[in-house]
Design an enzyme around this catalytic site. Structure first.
Site, PDB file in Angstrom:
ATOM      1  N   ARG A  27     -10.509   1.366  -3.604  1.00 50.66           N
ATOM      2  CA  ARG A  27      -9.587   1.467  -4.736  1.00 50.66           C
ATOM      3  C   ARG A  27      -9.754   0.295  -5.689  1.00 50.66           C
ATOM      4  O   ARG A  27      -9.779   0.459  -6.917  1.00 50.66           O
ATOM      5  CB  ARG A  27      -8.135   1.524  -4.242  1.00 50.66           C
ATOM      6  CG  ARG A  27      -7.130   1.689  -5.376  1.00 50.66           C
ATOM      7  CD  ARG A  27      -5.694   1.708  -4.895  1.00 50.66           C
ATOM      8  NE  ARG A  27      -5.248   0.420  -4.391  1.00 50.66           N
ATOM      9  CZ  ARG A  27      -3.974   0.130  -4.122  1.00 50.66           C
ATOM     10  NH1 ARG A  27      -3.045   1.052  -4.303  1.00 50.66           N
ATOM     11  NH2 ARG A  27      -3.641  -1.048  -3.661  1.00 50.66           N
TER      12      ARG A  27
ATOM     13  N   TYR B 299      -2.419   1.647 -13.751  1.00 51.53           N
ATOM     14  CA  TYR B 299      -2.884   2.582 -12.733  1.00 51.53           C
ATOM     15  C   TYR B 299      -1.699   3.077 -11.931  1.00 51.53           C
ATOM     16  O   TYR B 299      -0.660   2.414 -11.843  1.00 51.53           O
ATOM     17  CB  TYR B 299      -3.943   1.937 -11.831  1.00 51.53           C
ATOM     18  CG  TYR B 299      -3.427   1.368 -10.530  1.00 51.53           C
ATOM     19  CD1 TYR B 299      -3.343   2.161  -9.385  1.00 51.53           C
ATOM     20  CD2 TYR B 299      -3.052   0.042 -10.440  1.00 51.53           C
ATOM     21  CE1 TYR B 299      -2.876   1.636  -8.191  1.00 51.53           C
ATOM     22  CE2 TYR B 299      -2.601  -0.497  -9.260  1.00 51.53           C
ATOM     23  CZ  TYR B 299      -2.514   0.305  -8.127  1.00 51.53           C
ATOM     24  OH  TYR B 299      -2.049  -0.225  -6.951  1.00 51.53           O
TER      25      TYR B 299
ATOM     26  N   PHE C 254      -6.813  -5.656  -3.301  1.00 47.64           N
ATOM     27  CA  PHE C 254      -7.083  -5.944  -4.715  1.00 47.64           C
ATOM     28  C   PHE C 254      -5.802  -6.273  -5.475  1.00 47.64           C
ATOM     29  O   PHE C 254      -5.746  -7.251  -6.231  1.00 47.64           O
ATOM     30  CB  PHE C 254      -7.790  -4.734  -5.334  1.00 47.64           C
ATOM     31  CG  PHE C 254      -8.019  -4.832  -6.819  1.00 47.64           C
ATOM     32  CD1 PHE C 254      -9.160  -5.426  -7.314  1.00 47.64           C
ATOM     33  CD2 PHE C 254      -7.092  -4.292  -7.708  1.00 47.64           C
ATOM     34  CE1 PHE C 254      -9.384  -5.494  -8.677  1.00 47.64           C
ATOM     35  CE2 PHE C 254      -7.303  -4.363  -9.074  1.00 47.64           C
ATOM     36  CZ  PHE C 254      -8.451  -4.969  -9.561  1.00 47.64           C
ATOM     37  N   ASP C 255      -4.767  -5.472  -5.293  1.00 44.57           N
ATOM     38  CA  ASP C 255      -3.492  -5.678  -6.004  1.00 44.57           C
ATOM     39  C   ASP C 255      -2.915  -7.061  -5.714  1.00 44.57           C
ATOM     40  O   ASP C 255      -2.505  -7.802  -6.615  1.00 44.57           O
ATOM     41  CB  ASP C 255      -2.459  -4.632  -5.578  1.00 44.57           C
ATOM     42  CG  ASP C 255      -2.897  -3.217  -5.836  1.00 44.57           C
ATOM     43  OD1 ASP C 255      -3.989  -2.840  -5.375  1.00 44.57           O
ATOM     44  OD2 ASP C 255      -2.135  -2.472  -6.468  1.00 44.57           O
ATOM     45  N   THR C 256      -2.856  -7.389  -4.423  1.00 47.85           N
ATOM     46  CA  THR C 256      -2.253  -8.653  -4.020  1.00 47.85           C
ATOM     47  C   THR C 256      -3.022  -9.833  -4.587  1.00 47.85           C
ATOM     48  O   THR C 256      -2.432 -10.777  -5.131  1.00 47.85           O
ATOM     49  CB  THR C 256      -2.213  -8.749  -2.485  1.00 47.85           C
ATOM     50  OG1 THR C 256      -1.469  -7.647  -1.963  1.00 47.85           O
ATOM     51  CG2 THR C 256      -1.565 -10.045  -2.044  1.00 47.85           C
TER      52      THR C 256
END
Length: 447
Positions: free
Chosen positions: A98, A116, A208-210
Protein backbone atom coordinates in the site's frame (compact mmCIF):
# COMPACT_ATOMS: atom_id res chain seq x y z
CA UNK A 1 5.95 15.55 -9.02
CA UNK A 2 9.47 16.93 -8.81
CA UNK A 3 11.70 16.00 -5.89
CA UNK A 4 14.77 17.99 -7.01
CA UNK A 5 13.56 21.19 -5.37
CA UNK A 6 16.31 23.30 -3.82
CA UNK A 7 16.37 22.19 -0.23
CA UNK A 8 15.55 25.02 2.10
CA UNK A 9 12.54 25.96 4.13
CA UNK A 10 9.14 25.25 2.61
CA UNK A 11 7.35 28.36 1.36
CA UNK A 12 4.45 29.78 3.29
CA UNK A 13 1.20 27.91 2.70
CA UNK A 14 -1.11 29.66 0.25
CA UNK A 15 -4.85 29.31 -0.21
CA UNK A 16 -5.39 27.34 -3.41
CA UNK A 17 -7.44 29.18 -6.00
CA UNK A 18 -9.80 26.80 -7.74
CA UNK A 19 -10.06 28.83 -10.95
CA UNK A 20 -6.31 29.15 -11.43
CA UNK A 21 -5.70 25.47 -10.88
CA UNK A 22 -8.54 24.42 -13.17
CA UNK A 23 -7.22 26.69 -15.95
CA UNK A 24 -3.93 24.79 -15.84
CA UNK A 25 -5.79 21.54 -16.44
CA UNK A 26 -4.99 19.91 -13.10
CA UNK A 27 -7.57 18.97 -10.47
CA UNK A 28 -7.34 20.43 -7.00
CA UNK A 29 -7.76 17.03 -5.35
CA UNK A 30 -6.45 13.62 -6.35
CA UNK A 31 -8.00 10.81 -4.28
CA UNK A 32 -6.04 7.55 -4.48
CA UNK A 33 -7.73 4.24 -3.74
CA UNK A 34 -5.01 1.57 -3.26
CA UNK A 35 -6.29 -1.94 -4.00
CA UNK A 36 -5.06 -5.52 -4.04
CA UNK A 37 -7.42 -8.24 -5.22
CA UNK A 38 -10.56 -6.15 -4.75
CA UNK A 39 -12.56 -7.12 -7.86
CA UNK A 40 -15.72 -7.41 -5.76
CA UNK A 41 -15.60 -4.07 -3.88
CA UNK A 42 -13.77 -1.80 -6.32
CA UNK A 43 -16.61 -0.82 -8.67
CA UNK A 44 -19.22 0.06 -5.99
CA UNK A 45 -16.55 1.95 -4.06
CA UNK A 46 -15.46 4.10 -7.01
CA UNK A 47 -19.03 4.75 -8.17
CA UNK A 48 -20.10 5.82 -4.70
CA UNK A 49 -17.02 8.02 -4.22
CA UNK A 50 -17.38 9.59 -7.66
CA UNK A 51 -21.05 10.35 -7.08
CA UNK A 52 -20.31 11.91 -3.69
CA UNK A 53 -17.54 14.15 -5.04
CA UNK A 54 -19.54 15.17 -8.11
CA UNK A 55 -22.49 16.22 -5.95
CA UNK A 56 -20.75 17.84 -2.96
CA UNK A 57 -17.12 18.75 -3.66
CA UNK A 58 -16.74 22.40 -4.77
CA UNK A 59 -13.37 21.92 -6.48
CA UNK A 60 -12.18 19.80 -9.38
CA UNK A 61 -11.12 16.28 -8.50
CA UNK A 62 -9.68 13.04 -9.78
CA UNK A 63 -9.97 9.47 -8.49
CA UNK A 64 -6.94 7.24 -9.10
CA UNK A 65 -7.22 3.49 -8.58
CA UNK A 66 -3.76 2.22 -7.60
CA UNK A 67 -3.73 -1.50 -8.21
CA UNK A 68 -0.70 -3.04 -6.50
CA UNK A 69 -0.03 -6.49 -7.97
CA UNK A 70 -3.58 -7.85 -7.97
CA UNK A 71 -3.91 -11.38 -9.34
CA UNK A 72 -7.69 -11.37 -9.83
CA UNK A 73 -9.85 -9.24 -12.16
CA UNK A 74 -9.14 -5.98 -10.30
CA UNK A 75 -7.06 -4.48 -13.18
CA UNK A 76 -9.87 -5.10 -15.67
CA UNK A 77 -12.45 -3.54 -13.35
CA UNK A 78 -10.21 -0.50 -12.83
CA UNK A 79 -9.67 -0.09 -16.58
CA UNK A 80 -13.41 -0.30 -17.24
CA UNK A 81 -14.13 2.39 -14.65
CA UNK A 82 -11.41 4.65 -16.08
CA UNK A 83 -12.90 4.27 -19.54
CA UNK A 84 -16.45 5.02 -18.36
CA UNK A 85 -15.72 7.95 -16.03
CA UNK A 86 -13.53 10.83 -17.29
CA UNK A 87 -12.44 11.82 -13.77
CA UNK A 88 -11.25 8.30 -12.91
CA UNK A 89 -7.96 6.77 -13.95
CA UNK A 90 -6.19 3.52 -13.13
CA UNK A 91 -2.58 2.77 -12.39
CA UNK A 92 -0.95 -0.67 -12.23
CA UNK A 93 2.04 -1.60 -10.04
CA UNK A 94 3.69 -4.98 -10.40
CA UNK A 95 4.82 -5.05 -6.75
CA UNK A 96 2.56 -5.32 -3.73
CA UNK A 97 2.43 -2.72 -0.98
CA UNK A 98 0.00 0.00 0.00
CA UNK A 99 2.80 2.41 0.87
CA UNK A 100 4.51 1.74 -2.45
CA UNK A 101 1.26 2.42 -4.31
CA UNK A 102 0.64 5.71 -2.51
CA UNK A 103 4.22 6.91 -2.92
CA UNK A 104 4.22 6.12 -6.63
CA UNK A 105 0.88 7.74 -7.49
CA UNK A 106 1.34 10.74 -5.20
CA UNK A 107 4.83 11.35 -6.61
CA UNK A 108 3.43 11.53 -10.14
CA UNK A 109 0.30 13.54 -9.43
CA UNK A 110 -0.16 17.13 -10.59
CA UNK A 111 -2.89 17.91 -8.02
CA UNK A 112 -1.91 20.31 -5.20
CA UNK A 113 -3.85 18.24 -2.64
CA UNK A 114 -3.38 14.47 -2.45
CA UNK A 115 -5.58 12.10 -0.47
CA UNK A 116 -6.26 8.42 -0.08
CA UNK A 117 -8.95 6.18 1.36
CA UNK A 118 -9.41 2.45 1.74
CA UNK A 119 -11.53 0.66 -0.82
CA UNK A 120 -14.03 -0.57 1.76
CA UNK A 121 -15.11 3.06 2.40
CA UNK A 122 -15.42 2.35 6.12
CA UNK A 123 -15.13 6.09 6.74
CA UNK A 124 -18.18 8.27 6.19
CA UNK A 125 -17.54 10.30 3.03
CA UNK A 126 -19.02 13.41 4.64
CA UNK A 127 -15.65 13.77 6.39
CA UNK A 128 -13.77 14.16 3.09
CA UNK A 129 -14.38 17.89 2.61
CA UNK A 130 -13.44 18.71 6.27
CA UNK A 131 -10.33 16.57 5.74
CA UNK A 132 -8.98 18.47 2.73
CA UNK A 133 -10.36 21.95 3.48
CA UNK A 134 -7.46 22.95 5.81
CA UNK A 135 -4.99 21.91 3.12
CA UNK A 136 -6.78 23.88 0.42
CA UNK A 137 -7.01 26.95 2.66
CA UNK A 138 -3.31 26.80 3.56
CA UNK A 139 -3.93 26.22 7.24
CA UNK A 140 -2.36 22.74 7.51
CA UNK A 141 0.20 20.50 5.83
CA UNK A 142 -1.38 17.08 6.42
CA UNK A 143 -4.81 15.89 7.54
CA UNK A 144 -5.91 12.58 9.02
CA UNK A 145 -9.17 10.98 9.96
CA UNK A 146 -9.27 9.85 13.57
CA UNK A 147 -11.38 7.03 14.94
CA UNK A 148 -10.10 7.71 18.45
CA UNK A 149 -11.25 11.32 18.80
CA UNK A 150 -13.94 11.91 21.41
CA UNK A 151 -16.59 12.89 18.88
CA UNK A 152 -15.87 10.00 16.51
CA UNK A 153 -18.47 7.27 16.14
CA UNK A 154 -16.97 3.85 15.51
CA UNK A 155 -18.49 0.43 15.04
CA UNK A 156 -15.94 -2.39 15.28
CA UNK A 157 -15.07 -5.44 17.33
CA UNK A 158 -13.29 -5.34 20.67
CA UNK A 159 -10.20 -7.08 19.23
CA UNK A 160 -9.54 -4.43 16.61
CA UNK A 161 -10.37 -1.67 19.08
CA UNK A 162 -7.79 -3.02 21.55
CA UNK A 163 -5.11 -3.43 18.86
CA UNK A 164 -5.68 0.08 17.52
CA UNK A 165 -5.47 1.73 20.93
CA UNK A 166 -2.47 -0.38 21.97
CA UNK A 167 -0.62 0.55 18.79
CA UNK A 168 -1.23 4.26 19.26
CA UNK A 169 -0.12 3.96 22.89
CA UNK A 170 3.14 2.40 21.67
CA UNK A 171 3.64 5.30 19.27
CA UNK A 172 3.06 7.83 22.03
CA UNK A 173 5.44 6.17 24.46
CA UNK A 174 8.23 5.23 22.03
CA UNK A 175 8.16 7.97 19.37
CA UNK A 176 6.43 10.73 21.38
CA UNK A 177 3.67 10.89 18.76
CA UNK A 178 0.85 13.32 19.52
CA UNK A 179 -1.57 12.44 16.73
CA UNK A 180 -4.38 10.17 17.87
CA UNK A 181 -4.84 7.62 15.05
CA UNK A 182 -2.00 6.51 12.79
CA UNK A 183 -3.69 3.76 10.81
CA UNK A 184 -7.07 5.13 9.78
CA UNK A 185 -7.22 4.77 5.99
CA UNK A 186 -8.31 8.33 5.41
CA UNK A 187 -5.53 10.90 4.97
CA UNK A 188 -4.48 13.87 2.85
CA UNK A 189 -1.31 15.89 2.24
CA UNK A 190 -0.31 19.00 0.32
CA UNK A 191 1.80 18.19 -2.73
CA UNK A 192 4.59 20.64 -1.84
CA UNK A 193 5.00 18.81 1.46
CA UNK A 194 4.83 15.39 -0.19
CA UNK A 195 7.62 16.35 -2.59
CA UNK A 196 10.07 16.59 0.31
CA UNK A 197 8.55 14.16 2.77
CA UNK A 198 7.99 11.09 0.58
CA UNK A 199 11.71 10.51 -0.23
CA UNK A 200 12.35 10.19 3.52
CA UNK A 201 9.66 7.53 4.07
CA UNK A 202 11.22 4.10 3.63
CA UNK A 203 8.31 1.75 4.34
CA UNK A 204 6.30 0.40 1.41
CA UNK A 205 3.59 -1.43 3.36
CA UNK A 206 1.15 -0.65 6.14
CA UNK A 207 3.66 1.28 8.29
CA UNK A 208 3.88 3.92 5.55
CA UNK A 209 1.16 6.03 7.21
CA UNK A 210 2.81 6.01 10.62
CA UNK A 211 6.26 6.86 9.30
CA UNK A 212 4.84 9.71 7.22
CA UNK A 213 3.06 11.20 10.24
CA UNK A 214 5.93 10.78 12.70
CA UNK A 215 8.43 12.50 10.40
CA UNK A 216 5.99 15.30 9.61
CA UNK A 217 5.27 15.88 13.29
CA UNK A 218 8.95 15.84 14.26
CA UNK A 219 9.63 18.38 11.53
CA UNK A 220 7.05 20.72 13.01
CA UNK A 221 4.49 20.45 10.22
CA UNK A 222 0.85 21.05 11.08
CA UNK A 223 -1.35 17.94 11.16
CA UNK A 224 -5.11 18.47 11.16
CA UNK A 225 -7.30 15.74 12.68
CA UNK A 226 -10.90 15.11 11.68
CA UNK A 227 -13.21 12.99 13.86
CA UNK A 228 -14.83 10.39 11.62
CA UNK A 229 -17.74 7.99 11.66
CA UNK A 230 -16.28 4.58 10.87
CA UNK A 231 -17.80 1.12 10.43
CA UNK A 232 -15.48 -1.88 10.48
CA UNK A 233 -15.33 -4.04 7.36
CA UNK A 234 -15.83 -7.65 8.52
CA UNK A 235 -14.31 -8.94 5.25
CA UNK A 236 -11.04 -7.05 5.64
CA UNK A 237 -8.06 -8.98 4.26
CA UNK A 238 -5.47 -7.32 6.51
CA UNK A 239 -3.31 -9.92 8.31
CA UNK A 240 -3.26 -8.47 11.82
CA UNK A 241 -0.31 -10.40 13.32
CA UNK A 242 2.00 -9.89 10.31
CA UNK A 243 1.03 -6.24 10.04
CA UNK A 244 1.63 -5.66 13.77
CA UNK A 245 5.06 -7.28 13.54
CA UNK A 246 6.08 -5.12 10.60
CA UNK A 247 4.76 -2.03 12.37
CA UNK A 248 6.87 -2.73 15.46
CA UNK A 249 9.94 -3.18 13.26
CA UNK A 250 9.14 0.16 11.66
CA UNK A 251 8.78 1.85 15.05
CA UNK A 252 12.25 0.59 16.02
CA UNK A 253 13.80 1.73 12.70
CA UNK A 254 12.29 5.22 12.78
CA UNK A 255 13.04 5.67 16.48
CA UNK A 256 16.69 4.78 15.92
CA UNK A 257 16.96 7.13 12.93
CA UNK A 258 15.48 9.99 14.95
CA UNK A 259 17.77 9.28 17.90
CA UNK A 260 20.96 9.51 15.83
CA UNK A 261 19.78 12.46 13.73
CA UNK A 262 19.93 10.52 10.47
CA UNK A 263 16.91 12.24 8.89
CA UNK A 264 17.20 15.70 7.25
CA UNK A 265 14.00 17.02 8.78
CA UNK A 266 15.20 20.60 8.34
CA UNK A 267 14.09 20.24 4.68
CA UNK A 268 10.52 20.40 5.96
CA UNK A 269 10.82 23.63 7.95
CA UNK A 270 7.98 26.12 7.53
CA UNK A 271 8.04 29.89 8.04
CA UNK A 272 6.67 31.05 11.36
CA UNK A 273 3.36 32.08 9.83
CA UNK A 274 1.65 32.96 6.60
CA UNK A 275 1.26 36.62 7.53
CA UNK A 276 4.37 38.51 6.29
CA UNK A 277 4.40 40.38 9.60
CA UNK A 278 5.09 37.07 11.35
CA UNK A 279 8.19 36.52 9.24
CA UNK A 280 9.70 39.96 9.81
CA UNK A 281 9.42 40.62 13.52
CA UNK A 282 11.57 43.68 14.09
CA UNK A 283 14.32 43.29 16.67
CA UNK A 284 13.80 39.56 17.18
CA UNK A 285 16.48 37.30 15.64
CA UNK A 286 15.09 34.31 13.74
CA UNK A 287 14.49 31.22 15.85
CA UNK A 288 15.50 32.94 19.10
CA UNK A 289 12.37 32.04 21.08
CA UNK A 290 12.49 28.36 20.16
CA UNK A 291 16.23 28.15 20.82
CA UNK A 292 15.84 29.81 24.21
CA UNK A 293 13.23 27.24 25.26
CA UNK A 294 15.40 24.35 24.10
CA UNK A 295 18.50 25.80 25.74
CA UNK A 296 16.70 26.32 29.05
CA UNK A 297 15.42 22.74 29.07
CA UNK A 298 18.87 21.33 28.29
CA UNK A 299 20.44 23.72 30.78
CA UNK A 300 18.12 22.67 33.59
CA UNK A 301 18.88 18.99 32.99
CA UNK A 302 22.62 19.71 32.69
CA UNK A 303 22.57 21.60 35.99
CA UNK A 304 20.97 18.63 37.74
CA UNK A 305 23.60 16.32 36.25
CA UNK A 306 26.35 18.74 37.26
CA UNK A 307 25.15 19.02 40.85
CA UNK A 308 24.80 15.26 41.16
CA UNK A 309 28.32 14.71 39.80
CA UNK A 310 29.75 17.44 42.03
CA UNK A 311 28.18 15.91 45.13
CA UNK A 312 29.52 12.49 44.10
CA UNK A 313 33.06 13.70 43.38
CA UNK A 314 33.08 15.82 46.57
CA UNK A 315 33.02 12.61 48.61
CA UNK A 316 36.61 11.86 47.57
CA UNK A 317 38.27 15.10 46.42
CA UNK A 318 38.35 18.81 47.21
CA UNK A 319 35.84 21.35 45.90
CA UNK A 320 37.99 22.60 43.00
CA UNK A 321 38.67 19.13 41.56
CA UNK A 322 35.06 18.10 42.14
CA UNK A 323 33.83 21.22 40.36
CA UNK A 324 36.22 20.77 37.43
CA UNK A 325 35.36 17.11 36.86
CA UNK A 326 31.61 17.62 37.18
CA UNK A 327 31.65 20.66 34.92
CA UNK A 328 33.74 18.89 32.26
CA UNK A 329 31.46 15.86 32.00
CA UNK A 330 28.26 17.87 32.09
CA UNK A 331 29.68 20.33 29.52
CA UNK A 332 30.34 17.57 26.97
CA UNK A 333 26.79 16.26 27.42
CA UNK A 334 25.41 19.82 27.33
CA UNK A 335 27.14 20.65 24.04
CA UNK A 336 25.91 17.41 22.43
CA UNK A 337 22.33 17.99 23.62
CA UNK A 338 22.24 21.63 22.52
CA UNK A 339 23.76 20.72 19.17
CA UNK A 340 20.96 18.26 18.46
CA UNK A 341 17.94 19.64 20.31
CA UNK A 342 18.41 23.42 20.53
CA UNK A 343 20.17 24.26 17.28
CA UNK A 344 18.95 21.28 15.22
CA UNK A 345 22.36 20.13 13.93
CA UNK A 346 22.02 16.52 12.76
CA UNK A 347 24.61 14.01 11.68
CA UNK A 348 28.25 13.76 12.66
CA UNK A 349 29.64 16.50 10.44
CA UNK A 350 31.39 19.18 12.53
CA UNK A 351 30.74 17.34 15.80
CA UNK A 352 34.41 17.38 16.86
CA UNK A 353 34.75 21.09 16.13
CA UNK A 354 31.56 21.84 18.02
CA UNK A 355 32.80 19.88 21.04
CA UNK A 356 36.15 21.70 20.92
CA UNK A 357 34.41 25.06 20.85
CA UNK A 358 32.12 23.83 23.60
CA UNK A 359 35.17 23.07 25.74
CA UNK A 360 36.31 26.66 25.31
CA UNK A 361 32.90 27.76 26.53
CA UNK A 362 33.34 25.23 29.34
CA UNK A 363 36.68 26.82 30.30
CA UNK A 364 34.96 30.19 30.62
CA UNK A 365 32.29 28.61 32.83
CA UNK A 366 34.99 26.89 34.84
CA UNK A 367 36.71 30.20 35.41
CA UNK A 368 33.47 31.75 36.65
CA UNK A 369 32.55 28.92 39.00
CA UNK A 370 36.10 28.28 40.23
CA UNK A 371 36.56 31.97 40.85
CA UNK A 372 33.33 32.00 42.84
CA UNK A 373 34.52 29.07 44.97
CA UNK A 374 37.88 30.73 45.53
CA UNK A 375 36.21 33.96 46.58
CA UNK A 376 33.90 32.06 48.93
CA UNK A 377 36.85 30.24 50.52
CA UNK A 378 38.73 33.47 51.01
CA UNK A 379 35.72 35.14 52.57
CA UNK A 380 34.50 32.43 54.98
CA UNK A 381 37.34 29.96 55.40
CA UNK A 382 35.42 26.67 55.56
CA UNK A 383 31.95 27.15 54.08
CA UNK A 384 29.28 24.46 54.42
CA UNK A 385 28.39 22.18 51.54
CA UNK A 386 25.02 23.94 51.20
CA UNK A 387 26.71 27.31 50.91
CA UNK A 388 29.04 25.95 48.24
CA UNK A 389 26.07 24.68 46.25
CA UNK A 390 24.23 28.01 46.52
CA UNK A 391 27.26 29.94 45.24
CA UNK A 392 27.77 27.45 42.43
CA UNK A 393 24.13 27.74 41.35
CA UNK A 394 24.43 31.53 41.13
CA UNK A 395 27.72 31.28 39.22
CA UNK A 396 26.24 28.72 36.87
CA UNK A 397 23.30 30.97 36.08
CA UNK A 398 25.70 33.68 34.95
CA UNK A 399 27.74 31.13 33.00
CA UNK A 400 24.56 29.79 31.38
CA UNK A 401 23.60 33.17 29.93
CA UNK A 402 27.09 33.59 28.54
CA UNK A 403 27.08 30.00 27.22
CA UNK A 404 23.89 30.59 25.23
CA UNK A 405 25.24 33.75 23.65
CA UNK A 406 28.49 32.01 22.69
CA UNK A 407 26.68 28.94 21.36
CA UNK A 408 24.42 31.07 19.19
CA UNK A 409 27.02 33.56 17.95
CA UNK A 410 30.14 31.38 17.76
CA UNK A 411 29.61 27.61 18.06
CA UNK A 412 26.44 27.23 15.94
CA UNK A 413 26.16 30.52 13.98
CA UNK A 414 25.14 28.75 10.75
CA UNK A 415 22.05 27.26 12.42
CA UNK A 416 21.03 30.62 13.91
CA UNK A 417 21.41 32.19 10.46
CA UNK A 418 19.42 29.39 8.82
CA UNK A 419 16.52 29.87 11.23
CA UNK A 420 16.50 33.58 10.40
CA UNK A 421 16.04 32.99 6.65
CA UNK A 422 12.25 32.51 6.58
CA UNK A 423 11.60 35.53 8.79
CA UNK A 424 13.88 37.75 6.74
CA UNK A 425 12.49 36.56 3.43
CA UNK A 426 15.91 35.37 2.21
CA UNK A 427 15.91 32.70 -0.47
CA UNK A 428 17.41 29.41 0.71
CA UNK A 429 20.73 28.26 -0.68
CA UNK A 430 21.11 25.30 -2.96
CA UNK A 431 22.14 22.07 -1.28
CA UNK A 432 25.53 20.51 -1.49
CA UNK A 433 26.01 17.59 -3.83
CA UNK A 434 24.30 14.44 -2.70
CA UNK A 435 22.11 16.23 -0.17
CA UNK A 436 18.74 15.50 -1.71
CA UNK A 437 16.96 12.97 -3.76
CA UNK A 438 17.30 14.35 -7.28
CA UNK A 439 15.18 11.76 -8.99
CA UNK A 440 12.07 12.54 -10.98
CA UNK A 441 9.08 10.37 -10.35
CA UNK A 442 7.05 9.85 -13.47
CA UNK A 443 3.60 8.34 -13.45
CA UNK A 444 3.27 5.74 -16.18
CA UNK A 445 0.90 3.04 -17.25
CA UNK A 446 -2.06 5.37 -16.82
CA UNK A 447 -5.12 4.21 -18.66
Amino acid sequence: MRTDTLWGTLPARDHLLAGAVDAAGAPVLDVVVPVHNEEKDLEPCVLRLHDHLARTFPYSFRITVADNASTDRTPQVAARLAAALPRVRSYRLEEKGRGRALRTVWSGSDAPVLAYMDVDLSTDLNALLPLVAPLISGHSDLAIGSRLARSSRVVRGSKREFISRAYNLILRSSLAARFSDAQCGFKAIRRDVAERLLPMVKDSGWFFDTELLVLAERAGLRIHEVPVDWVDDPDSTVHIVRTATEDLKGVWRVGRALAVGALPLDRLARPFGDDPRDRALSGVPGGLARQLVGFCVVGALSTLVYLALYSLFRLGVGPQLANGGALLLSAVANTAANRRLTFGVRGRGGAVRHQAQGLVVFAIGLALTSGSLAALGAASGSPSHGTELAVLIAANLAATVLRFLLFRAWVFPERAAAEALPEAGVAPAAPSAGHGDDTHHELGNVR
